[in-house]
Design a protein around this motif. Structure first.
Motif, PDB file in Angstrom:
ATOM      1  N   PHE A 173      10.629  -3.950  -0.046  1.00 35.77           N
ATOM      2  CA  PHE A 173       9.780  -2.827  -0.449  1.00 35.77           C
ATOM      3  C   PHE A 173       8.308  -3.156  -0.187  1.00 35.77           C
ATOM      4  O   PHE A 173       7.569  -2.341   0.376  1.00 35.77           O
ATOM      5  N   CYS A 174       7.900  -4.366  -0.575  1.00 39.75           N
ATOM      6  CA  CYS A 174       6.508  -4.789  -0.380  1.00 39.75           C
ATOM      7  C   CYS A 174       6.169  -4.937   1.107  1.00 39.75           C
ATOM      8  O   CYS A 174       5.025  -4.703   1.512  1.00 39.75           O
ATOM      9  N   ALA A 175       7.135  -5.294   1.910  1.00 43.50           N
ATOM     10  CA  ALA A 175       6.896  -5.425   3.354  1.00 43.50           C
ATOM     11  C   ALA A 175       6.524  -4.078   3.962  1.00 43.50           C
ATOM     12  O   ALA A 175       5.803  -4.020   4.967  1.00 43.50           O
ATOM     13  N   GLY A 176       6.971  -3.014   3.357  1.00 45.37           N
ATOM     14  CA  GLY A 176       6.635  -1.672   3.843  1.00 45.37           C
ATOM     15  C   GLY A 176       5.261  -1.209   3.400  1.00 45.37           C
ATOM     16  O   GLY A 176       4.846  -0.103   3.729  1.00 45.37           O
ATOM     17  N   LEU A 177       4.574  -2.049   2.624  1.00 48.87           N
ATOM     18  CA  LEU A 177       3.226  -1.714   2.144  1.00 48.87           C
ATOM     19  C   LEU A 177       2.246  -2.783   2.625  1.00 48.87           C
ATOM     20  O   LEU A 177       1.778  -3.609   1.844  1.00 48.87           O
TER      21      LEU A 177
END
Length: 126
Positions: free
Chosen positions: A46-50
């Protein structure tokens, strides 16, 4: 002091129950650890997408994501446990009814067989 002396068979059954409980605890622990690992993996994805998050923000988001996932998983598992207990109770009731019917059918069949044999024996002795 009249303590009941346990037989070897009772000790074995108790030991088996203890072993079953221990295995269930270990299995539960391993499943929960896998769930936590899965939550961490999903949080990282999820954080990789931000990509605009700073490292500190990324860690905070990941921690909160994991906490939310843990709460959701715990609530889900509690619902499953409650449902499993109700199903167990329901199925045990159905099993008792079926067992009673089977015993009744066996006793009735035996009574009919005994009656037929008695009638046949009485018919042969005439």
């Amino acid at each position: 002091m009249s303590e009941r002396i346990r037989t070897g068979e009772e000790r074995i059954r108790e030991s088996e129950r203890d072993l079953d409980r221990a295995v269930n605890e270990i299995e539960g622990f391993l499943l929960w650890e896998a769930e936590k690992d899965r939550a961490r993996t999903r949080a990282e994805a999820f954080c990789a997408g931000l990509p605009w998050l700073t490292d500190t923000q990324r860690q905070e988001v990941a921690v909160r994501y994991c906490q939310d996932q843990h709460e959701t998983s715990r609530a889900y598992l509690q619902r499953i446990a409650v449902r499993s207990a109700s199903l167990r109770t329901e199925y045990e009731g159905v099993y008792r009814v079926l067992r009673r019917r089977l015993v009744t059918a066996c006793v009735s069949a035996t009574a009919v067989a005994v009656a037929l044999v008695t009638v046949a024996a009485a018919g042969l002795t005439r």
